[in-house]
Write an enzyme that holds these catalytic residues in place. Structure first.
Site, short mmCIF file in Angstrom:
data_model
loop_
_atom_site.label_atom_id
_atom_site.label_comp_id
_atom_site.label_asym_id
_atom_site.label_seq_id
_atom_site.Cartn_x
_atom_site.Cartn_y
_atom_site.Cartn_z
N THR A 125 0.85 -1.07 -0.08
CA THR A 125 0.06 -0.04 -0.02
C THR A 125 0.87 1.25 0.09
O THR A 125 0.49 2.24 -0.63
CB THR A 125 -0.95 -0.04 1.23
N THR A 179 2.29 -3.85 4.48
CA THR A 179 1.99 -4.25 5.76
C THR A 179 1.87 -5.62 6.40
O THR A 179 1.93 -6.02 7.62
CB THR A 179 0.99 -3.35 6.73
N ASP A 180 1.04 -6.40 5.62
CA ASP A 180 0.41 -7.66 5.88
C ASP A 180 1.38 -8.67 6.52
O ASP A 180 1.32 -9.18 7.38
CB ASP A 180 -0.31 -8.33 4.89
N LYS A 219 1.81 -7.13 13.35
CA LYS A 219 0.67 -6.15 12.75
C LYS A 219 -0.54 -6.81 13.82
O LYS A 219 -0.68 -8.00 13.69
CB LYS A 219 0.41 -6.44 11.42
#
Lengths: 420, 598
Positions: free
Chosen positions: A77, A153-154, A232
């Site tokens: 992203t 980020t995942d 996360k």
């Protein structure tokens, strides 16, 4: 990209605008003069073409003189743009797209950019970590003051853990950074995250592989988390990344020229110990009620297995020989006996694995399960097993190396201080 | 109605809907007088639109580069308002209401609704954009001056409410309002006069309210009026609250544009100067007797200015009642955060500026006899930005399109340029919505019969005057409920429209009107009290006392049947006597009829 400018005539009404690529067999999606998109069914519609218009100019090439820091892009992203064909957010291959929106970056540091991958981080495999580590190594050899890695980020915490093992004693900061809101939005968190990451890379005293993300929901400062101790913890919020069983390394606020260490850290100037050999044939299994022995049995095709066990680090062992209770203990023992290391972490995420408390834990230890006493996250344990198996095949040595802290993934003391 | 020749006028109406929030499942209520549960701080950036341009209005705001503060209320906010979670699917009721209204306005509804992000970086949306979707185009409504086209109907989310702009420039908003559904309705420029504009606004308001799903109360409906005249420009006047003011607003704006056209004629020969030389004049004021200039200089501010060639007398020309062309320029300086400007068509002595200071300024600025000049007192960077904006405005040799804010006296002030069309890009987190025949049927059923049918029904139930009042009344929904219960229409109407108002004048405020009325009239329909007792019962109900107790405490139970017969006989069948003593307890009609039988 070129868009067709048209007049659409339908039931006595004329709509004028551009035909957008998300149109399909049944529906024409039109961008009207007033900026709105609408969908009109093709049935009964006649199209009058008025010409074509070029949209979306490419970003100007950013000068690639060697800067003080290197910004490597692995996608996600944080380097995404709106993709008009599907209307979805899609990673961009051009870091310049992002930097165009961040004029302040040049005030913090000179930099050069390099695109490694343009992918969503859920698509990554351990092989991508090895390529990234190689790229970081060559930047360090070029003499940069720090490296920033743009990442989805995942799975950023998997990558940050893996690169922590591959780039031990890095002489400069290696700062992973991502975004929970894409940079095409005015409210993107990419700006604060990247500027702080660049500031940490250029000016920070902390030479570790880490993750720099929003500390809170406010656009005020970031935390720099140790790469092996971060996870996360929220699907969508800005402050999704949390240090687990540890304080963050530091608080970073470029606008105040502030980097405030929150715990002990590795200083700059280390001698890089590089090893990016990796074995991606490792499974990470989430234990759950009803886990079938058959599934555990099928893990024999892997070279190593990590369990995110329940509680202190458990899977079903039927410790009291109750009737009608499933146990996967024999299958785990069979894996271990065949030389496949079986490693335990906890799905509680917070806290330490301890296989000495309950019978189940002791049975698992007897079956050869590694990990009692480790306060690692499942992801740090997984990345570590991939990495250890990259250079070590002897099960005994693998077990010993797994339990030896090498990049802060296991700490001997469970701290009692926490940050919000 | 008087018509302004070739006036182009349209109106845009935003009405809040009384449903859940549009893209999350929070209730659409405001946290009035409540302390926030949390305050968050955010920063916004303008981004590119899908067409690769940065919108003009967005760029203007970006120059300010502000941080924003938001009050958060757990009761009616969630992570969606906080921009910490993607939007949920659209609120179905709100969608049905909007689709239903479109069918009533003879509109062409699109086959697929696409939610867009309209860039708004003034902080009024935590995301930096407002979610909005065009639902229908090409409709019309009937008015006294013929058909007025309805160009477009959109469904969108309400913005956050501003609390204050701090001295630092930081704007402080509250998030309870963010996300409440709005229907946006824009007419074609078919409106022929100010009076006509008012009629159209009123009728649209009534159509919206007739759905029963329009929110009521202060700020729930907003009108923006678009006005232009030949050779003028489209000007959008925002924030019109009082419909009665509309004719005046239109007249003032028409005259403003005409006055500027006159000014432009005079400036025909004067070359436009976009980037005039800005001169620091602070030195002239080193010994000034102007206390405010002195204070500013001591605080590190500068006096700066530039010449407007050939503008002598022009800055002092009145273009709105009490507002001169200079005020128009000052509005542009205000967008840079200044309080205003000083110009040479003003009496500078009023500012404490001495004549020798004025002539020295003229000299330093090299201003000729026919020139004017503008000065500001400000911190240098801010002052230069303000002067640059003033110069840019003054260099225009046409009337600029503008977004203006209405003032309480019907005049308006410049706010910002008209937003360009590059301000939208798709909301990628929500799929397009297919508008099927089934959905439209559901929508029609959902919003009921519509204004005209409602009007007809009211005219059958009530006298013409009350029917008219009821149609516009905020209590229409309650009225319909009471009628449904079987209450006589005139009684329900007068109670809602007259009794309640009379009580309010006496300081009696009935909080939960709908519930209170339902309670009151269910006892009334049971025959427990008479009409005339209502005004006695309501004040006590307002205090929270149940009807039964009020009747008991105040002895207001209806006397009828045998008991009433007895009473009539006791009073020798004297109707006047009985009514005088038992007005609140007997029904006159029943008394009359019983007297006849006895």
């Amino acid at each position: 990209m070129k868009l067709k400018r048209v007049k659409l005539h339908k039931k006595g009404i004329t709509y004028e605008g551009f035909i957008l690529p998300q149109s399909n067999d049944k529906t024409i999606v039109l961008k009207l003069e007033n900026g709105y998109n609408i969908g009109l069914s093709k049935e009964g519609t006649s199209i009058e073409e008025l010409g074509e218009v070029e949209v979306l100019q490419q970003a100007a090439e950013v000068s690639q003189k060697i800067g003080d820091i290197a910004i490597l892009s692995m996608g996600g992203t944080v380097c995404s743009r709106v993709e008009y064909k599907t209307g979805a957010v899609f990673p961009s291959t051009n870091p310049a797209d992002l930097l165009r929106n961040l004029p302040e970056l040049e005030k913090i540091t000179s930099f050069h950019t390099k695109s490694l991958f343009a992918m969503l981080s859920e698509d990554m495999s351990p092989q991508h970590w090895a390529i990234a580590a190689e790229a970081v190594k060559s930047e360090i050899e070029q003499g940069v003051k720090g490296v920033v890695i743009l990442h989805g980020t995942d799975t950023m915490h998997y990558s940050s853990a893996a690169l922590s093992y591959m780039l031990q004693d890095t002489p400069v900061p290696v700062v992973f950074v991502g975004a929970q809101r894409s940079p095409d939005r005015p409210s993107t968190d990419a700006r604060l995250n990247i500027l702080n990451a660049a500031y940490l890379a250029k000016e920070g005293p902390i030479a570790e592989v880490g993750v720099c993300m929003h500390a809170t929901t406010n656009d005020t400062y970031c935390y720099y988390h140790r790469g092996t101790k971060v996870r996360k913890m929220h699907t969508s919020a800005r402050a999704a990344f949390r240090s687990i069983n540890s304080l963050p390394l530091a608080k970073a606020d470029f606008s105040k020229e502030e980097i405030k260490p929150l715990r002990s850290y590795h200083e700059r100037g280390g001698q890089l110990k590089f090893n990016n050999a990796i074995n991606g044939n490792v499974a990470l299994i989430y234990s759950h009620p009803g886990l079938k022995p058959k599934l555990v049995d099928s893990l024999a095709e892997y070279d190593g297995v990590v369990f995110a066990g329940t509680g202190l680090g458990h899977v079903a062992t039927n410790a009291f020989n109750a009737p009608n209770v499933l146990s996967v203990l024999p299958e785990i023992k069979a894996l271990s006996d065949s030389g496949i290391p079986v490693v335990m972490a906890s799905q509680c995420i917070y806290g330490r694995v301890n296989l000495n408390i309950y019978t189940a834990g002791r049975l698992l230890q007897d079956a050869g399960v590694i990990g009692s006493g480790a306060d690692w996250t499942p992801e740090a344990a997984y990345a570590k097993l991939c990495w250890v198996l990259g250079h070590e095949k002897d099960p005994k040595k693998v077990a010993a190396e797994m339990m030896m802290p090498i990049a802060g993934e296991i700490s001997s003391k469970s701290g009692i201080e926490e940050v919000d | 109605m008087s018509q302004t020749p070739q006036l182009k006028c349209g109106i845009e109406i935003h009405q809040r809907l009384d449903t859940g929030k549009l893209f999350c499942r929070c209730p659409s209520v405001l946290a009035v007088d409540e302390a926030p549960d949390q305050i968050i701080i955010r920063n916004l950036r303008a981004s590119e639109s899908e067409m690769g341009e940065l919108d003009r209005a967005a760029r203007l705001e970006q120059e300010k580069q502000l941080d924003f503060e938001y009050d958060l209320f757990k009761k009616d906010c969630c992570l969606v308002e906080e921009d910490e979670e993607p939007p949920h699917p659209i609120d179905n009721v709100a969608l049905l209401v909007v689709l239903g209204i479109c069918t009533q306005l003879n509109m062409r509804i699109v086959d697929q609704i696409h939610i867009m992000r309209k860039i708004v970086v003034d902080g009024s949306n935590t995301s930096g954009f407002q979610r909005t979707a065009l639902v229908a185009t090409d409709g019309y409504m009937e008015t006294s001056q013929g058909k007025v086209g309805i160009d477009a109907v959109a469904i969108e989310e309400e913005s956050a409410g501003i609390i204050e702009t701090k001295k630092s420039g930081m704007k402080h908003y509250r998030l309870d309002r963010l996300g409440i559904p709005l229907i946006e309705l824009a007419t074609s420029p078919d409106i022929v006069s100010g009076e006509h504009c008012r009629e159209v606004a009123e009728k649209i308001g009534m159509i919206l309210r007739a759905t029963g799903k329009a929110a009521r109360g202060l700020g729930t409906i907003r009108q923006d009026v678009n006005i232009s005249i030949p050779e003028g420009a489209r000007v959008e006047i925002k924030g019109v609250q009082d419909l009665k003011l509309i004719p005046k607003i239109v007249e003032i704006e028409v005259n403003r544009q005409k006055a500027i056209l006159e000014i432009l004629k005079k400036l025909k020969e004067v070359p436009a100067e976009e980037n005039p030389r800005i001169v620091d004049l602070s030195r002239i004021f080193s010994n000034t007797s102007s206390s405010f200039i002195n204070r500013g200089l001591l605080a590190g501010q500068r006096v700066m200015g530039f010449v407007l060639a050939g503008h002598k007398g022009i800055l002092g020309t009145e273009i709105q009642p009490g507002k001169r062309y200079g005020t128009e320029l000052a509005d542009y300086a205000k967008t840079a955060g200044l309080k205003g400007i000083i110009h040479s068509d003003e009496n500078l002595l009023d500012y404490g500026i001495r004549e020798e200071e004025s002539s020295k300024m003229q000299e330093e600025l090299k201003a000729k006899e026919e020139d004017a000049f503008v000065i500001v007192l400000a911190e240098e960077g801010q002052g230069r930005m303000a002067l640059a904006r003033v110069a840019e405005r003054a260099s225009l040799r046409e009337i600029p399109g503008q977004t203006r804010k209405v003032n309480p006296d019907g005049t308006s002030s410049y706010m910002r340029p008209l937003p360009g069309k590059a301000r939208m890009y798709p909301e990628t987190d929500i799929h397009a919505i297919e508008v099927t025949e089934g959905l439209l049927d559901e929508a029609r059923k959902h919003i009921g019969e519509g204004l005209e049918a409602k009007q007809k029904k009211l005219e059958e139930l009530l006298n013409p005057e009350m029917a008219k009042r009821m149609l516009k009344s905020r209590h229409l929904k309650t009225f319909e409920k009471l009628i449904g219960m079987g209450v006589e229409p005139m009684l329900a109407a007068t109670t809602l429209e007259d009794t309640i108002v009379a009580l309010r004048r006496e300081g009696v405020e009935i909080k939960h009107l709908d519930k209170t009325m339902e309670g009151l009239f269910s006892h009334y329909l049971n025959g427990e009290f008479v009409k005339s007792a209502i005004i006695e019962i309501l004040p006590e109900m307002a205090e929270g006392i149940p009807v039964e107790e009020v009747l008991k405490n105040r002895q207001l139970h209806k006397i009828s049947g045998e008991e009433l017969k007895k009473l009539i006989l006791e009073h020798n069948k004297n109707m006047g006597e009985i009514m005088k003593n038992y007005r609140l307890r007997v029904d006159a009609k029943e008394v009359k009829e019983l007297i006849k039988t006895l």
